[in-house]
Enzyme design. Structure first.
Site, PDB file in Angstrom:
ATOM      1  N   GLU A  86      13.894  27.997  19.846  1.00 26.31           N
ATOM      2  CA  GLU A  86      12.854  27.406  20.763  1.00 26.31           C
ATOM      3  C   GLU A  86      11.690  28.334  21.290  1.00 26.31           C
ATOM      4  OE1 GLU A  86      14.129  24.530  23.723  1.00 26.31           O
ATOM      5  OE2 GLU A  86      12.357  24.263  24.362  1.00 26.31           O
ATOM      6  N   LYS A 262      19.638  21.111  30.898  1.00 24.15           N
ATOM      7  CA  LYS A 262      19.173  21.767  29.510  1.00 24.15           C
ATOM      8  C   LYS A 262      18.586  23.005  29.686  1.00 24.15           C
ATOM      9  CE  LYS A 262      16.462  21.918  25.842  1.00 24.15           C
ATOM     10  NZ  LYS A 262      15.467  22.938  25.364  1.00 24.15           N
ATOM     11  N   ASP A 278      31.876  30.338  21.719  1.00 25.34           N
ATOM     12  CA  ASP A 278      32.134  28.838  21.250  1.00 25.34           C
ATOM     13  C   ASP A 278      30.665  28.216  22.411  1.00 25.34           C
ATOM     14  OD1 ASP A 278      32.628  26.118  21.146  1.00 25.34           O
ATOM     15  OD2 ASP A 278      34.581  26.513  20.823  1.00 25.34           O
ATOM     16  N   HIS A 375       4.315  26.720  27.495  1.00 20.93           N
ATOM     17  CA  HIS A 375       5.153  26.456  26.338  1.00 20.93           C
ATOM     18  C   HIS A 375       4.270  25.914  25.203  1.00 20.93           C
ATOM     19  CE1 HIS A 375       8.831  24.785  24.539  1.00 20.93           C
ATOM     20  NE2 HIS A 375       7.999  23.945  23.971  1.00 20.93           N
TER      21      HIS A 375
HETATM   22  P1  NAD Z   1      41.792  33.958  19.356  1.00 24.27           P
HETATM   23  O1  NAD Z   1      42.713  32.946  18.642  1.00 24.27           O
HETATM   24  O2  NAD Z   1      41.090  35.060  18.409  1.00 24.27           O
HETATM   25  O3  NAD Z   1      42.935  35.038  20.697  1.00 24.27           O
HETATM   26  C1  NAD Z   1      42.432  36.254  21.056  1.00 24.27           C
HETATM   27  C2  NAD Z   1      43.112  37.249  20.339  1.00 24.27           C
HETATM   28  O4  NAD Z   1      42.698  38.417  21.128  1.00 24.27           O
HETATM   29  C3  NAD Z   1      44.659  37.144  20.844  1.00 24.27           C
HETATM   30  O5  NAD Z   1      45.349  37.392  19.802  1.00 24.27           O
HETATM   31  C4  NAD Z   1      44.904  38.370  21.940  1.00 24.27           C
HETATM   32  O6  NAD Z   1      45.981  38.832  21.951  1.00 24.27           O
HETATM   33  C5  NAD Z   1      43.686  39.373  21.534  1.00 24.27           C
HETATM   34  N1  NAD Z   1      43.302  40.165  22.368  1.00 24.27           N
HETATM   35  C6  NAD Z   1      42.862  41.720  22.199  1.00 24.27           C
HETATM   36  N2  NAD Z   1      42.364  42.001  23.279  1.00 24.27           N
HETATM   37  C7  NAD Z   1      42.371  41.186  24.394  1.00 24.27           C
HETATM   38  C8  NAD Z   1      42.121  41.216  25.707  1.00 24.27           C
HETATM   39  N3  NAD Z   1      41.565  42.541  26.451  1.00 24.27           N
HETATM   40  N4  NAD Z   1      42.143  40.096  26.505  1.00 24.27           N
HETATM   41  C9  NAD Z   1      42.661  39.160  25.877  1.00 24.27           C
HETATM   42  N5  NAD Z   1      43.107  38.910  24.723  1.00 24.27           N
HETATM   43  C10 NAD Z   1      42.919  40.139  23.886  1.00 24.27           C
HETATM   44  O7  NAD Z   1      40.872  33.636  20.220  1.00 24.27           O
HETATM   45  P2  NAD Z   1      40.967  32.774  21.589  1.00 24.27           P
HETATM   46  O8  NAD Z   1      40.224  33.282  22.539  1.00 24.27           O
HETATM   47  O9  NAD Z   1      42.270  32.121  22.171  1.00 24.27           O
HETATM   48  O10 NAD Z   1      40.312  31.158  21.083  1.00 24.27           O
HETATM   49  C11 NAD Z   1      38.810  31.279  20.969  1.00 24.27           C
HETATM   50  C12 NAD Z   1      38.634  30.354  19.933  1.00 24.27           C
HETATM   51  O11 NAD Z   1      39.023  29.139  19.988  1.00 24.27           O
HETATM   52  C13 NAD Z   1      37.228  30.321  19.602  1.00 24.27           C
HETATM   53  O12 NAD Z   1      36.747  30.384  18.224  1.00 24.27           O
HETATM   54  C14 NAD Z   1      37.042  28.774  19.895  1.00 24.27           C
HETATM   55  O13 NAD Z   1      35.701  28.121  19.050  1.00 24.27           O
HETATM   56  C15 NAD Z   1      38.315  28.192  19.471  1.00 24.27           C
HETATM   57  N6  NAD Z   1      38.724  26.794  19.887  1.00 24.27           N
HETATM   58  C16 NAD Z   1      38.013  26.193  20.843  1.00 24.27           C
HETATM   59  C17 NAD Z   1      38.474  24.972  21.301  1.00 24.27           C
HETATM   60  C18 NAD Z   1      37.977  24.290  22.671  1.00 24.27           C
HETATM   61  O14 NAD Z   1      36.923  24.908  23.364  1.00 24.27           O
HETATM   62  N7  NAD Z   1      38.021  22.995  22.960  1.00 24.27           N
HETATM   63  C19 NAD Z   1      39.492  24.340  20.984  1.00 24.27           C
HETATM   64  C20 NAD Z   1      40.227  25.218  19.848  1.00 24.27           C
HETATM   65  C21 NAD Z   1      39.748  26.316  19.148  1.00 24.27           C
END
Ligand code: NAD
Length: 429
Positions: A86, A262, A278, A375
């Protein structure tokens, strides 16, 4: 206030060519040589990475990514990478940030650390037995998942900290129990992590309670981890009161609140996209939080007193600097580096600040010159493209559209098409 970053002059950044902008970013060490080459070459070329991210990949949808300048948040200078289609968002953010830098300040804070995982028991059979069990065993469950599912989070200072539950009356004679698992995901957004924690708890909970667990998933309404941004700026009384009135409008009227929010998300979503976060999760969280009192309302609030306008943004902004694609997509990694954010909390604070600044820019425009002037002037380029003008025709068409807008205070694609035809006819004569 200086317009330098790491000793490099940034005044007039918007007037520079694409290559000059990249050079400035490189000189100021905002990007690395590798980032520079990547941006210069036009970004991702092979679909290899895309094929790893999603299913049935057929290519990339390429959004432009730009940088908002002039941001000073918590006394630290920032370049803000924003991926967005945008017109005028980046210009408005930079302009408003400059105004605040000259006459005010932006400060941020995060309250709370825990995200929420939900375990649903759709129709509880024996509520008393279940709650007695949860009360007696929750410490044991917490220790179990911290050891078996998220030991690395615990080592980083996070992990599961509490288990609570809510009883919801279904209205059909049954009761639903929703167990909340509270977890500090450190620098991850934590969705996959908390989902796995909840799934892991399913078996012991079912076996020991005799209840049927119907589903496990995180909640995006994370009212246990709130990011706040605050802007304080010296303004004259007339403007201060106008912005306060505009704020009251959004606080009290859901129709206006939707558009206000928004506008705030105009500042937040582009950072989420640029950093591989996300943005649907962030949007869902913010909108749900905006309804927390039973009516959709504004997530920002502006008040004027004694020469100072103060605005506050407060909402869940659950992001990661690790996890998901944040460290897998080269553009996301570059964007995180560019902002020099050290943690997920830092990133959420920057995003909250940009959302609030974007909101101030919009409210100032709306209550003074109106939305059209800024805009639509910037939207003219899109109209010239929409009308089908060639590179050679664009400058003249742009000038004609600007003149028309100045006089008539409105402009549409039909005007652009008509004017382009006139230009072509006069050039044939
Ligand atoms: P992920 O599954 O990649 O897990 C994070 C990884 O980072 C873990 O393995 C952890 O051990 C590692 N890690 C390394 N350094 C870290 C640190 N300093 N702090 C924390 N973890 C560390 O990701 P996630 O964050 O569990 O999930 C995010 C994903 O889930 C996004 O892609 C999102 O789109 C998706 N998701 C979202 C929803 C929702 O919002 N409703 C539902 C399902 C999945």
């Amino acid at each position: 206030m200086s317009e330098t970053f790491n000793g490099i002059e940034f005044k007039g950044f918007s007037k520079l060519s694409f290559m000059q902008r990249l050079n400035k970013l490189l000189e100021s060490e905002s990007i690395t040589q590798e980032d520079y080459e990547f941006l210069k070459s036009g970004g991702l070329k092979s679909v290899q990475l895309g094929e790893k991210f999603i299913e049935n990949t057929i290519g990339y949808f390429q959004l432009p990514i730009g940088v908002a300048t002039q941001f000073c948040i918590d006394d630290k200078e920032f370049f803000i990478p924003m991926a967005v289609e945008e017109t005028s968002i980046i210009a408005a953010a930079s302009k408003t940030a400059k105004w605040i830098k000259e006459s005010g300040s932006i400060t941020t804070e995060v309250f709370g650390t825990e995200i929420i995982g939900q375990i649903q028991i759709a129709k509880v059979k024996n509520l008393e037995k279940l709650t007695t069990l949860l009360q007696a065993r929750k410490k044991e469950y917490i220790q179990l998942v911290n050891k078996e599912v998220v030991p690395n989070l615990v080592l980083r200072g996070g992990g599961v900290s509490d288990i609570t539950w809510r009883v919801i009356d279904r209205g059909d004679g049954f009761q639903m129990v929703v167990i909340h698992v509270m977890m500090n995901p450190c620098d991850a957004m934590g969705a996959n992590l908390i989902n796995q924690v909840c799934e892991y708890l399913k078996n012991p909970l079912q076996e020991q309670s005799g209840e049927m667990i119907t589903m496990c998933i995180l909640s995006n309404l994370v009212d246990t981890k709130i990011t706040q941004a605050k802007v304080q700026i010296k303004v004259d009384e007339e403007l201060g009161l106008k912005i306060q009135e505009a704020s009251l409008f959004a606080e009290l009227d859901p129709y206006r609140a939707a558009t206000n929010n928004k506008g705030v998300l105009n500042g937040i979503d582009p950072i989420m996209i640029a950093t591989g976060n996300d943005w649907r999760a962030v949007e869902a969280g913010i909108h749900a939080y905006a309804c927390r009192e039973g009516r959709y309302s504004s997530i920002t609030r502006w008040r004027y007193q004694d020469g100072t306008l103060e605005g506050v943004f407060r909402a869940p902004l659950i992001v990661g600097t690790v996890g998901g694609v944040t460290q897998l997509h080269p553009m996301a990694k570059m964007s995180l580096r560019m902002m020099r954010v050290q943690s997920a909390s830092d990133l959420s604070r920057v995003a909250a600040a940009v959302g609030l600044v974007q909101n101030l820019g919009a409210l100032k425009a709306l209550t003074t010159v109106g939305i059209i002037e800024g805009h639509m002037k910037l939207h003219i380029k899109n109209l010239t493209l929409g009308a089908g003008a060639t590179e050679a025709e664009i400058p003249l068409l742009e000038t004609k559209l600007e003149q028309f807008l100045n006089v008539k205070k409105r402009i549409t694609l039909s005007h652009a098409i008509e004017m382009l035809q006139e230009i072509r006819t006069s050039q044939r004569m």
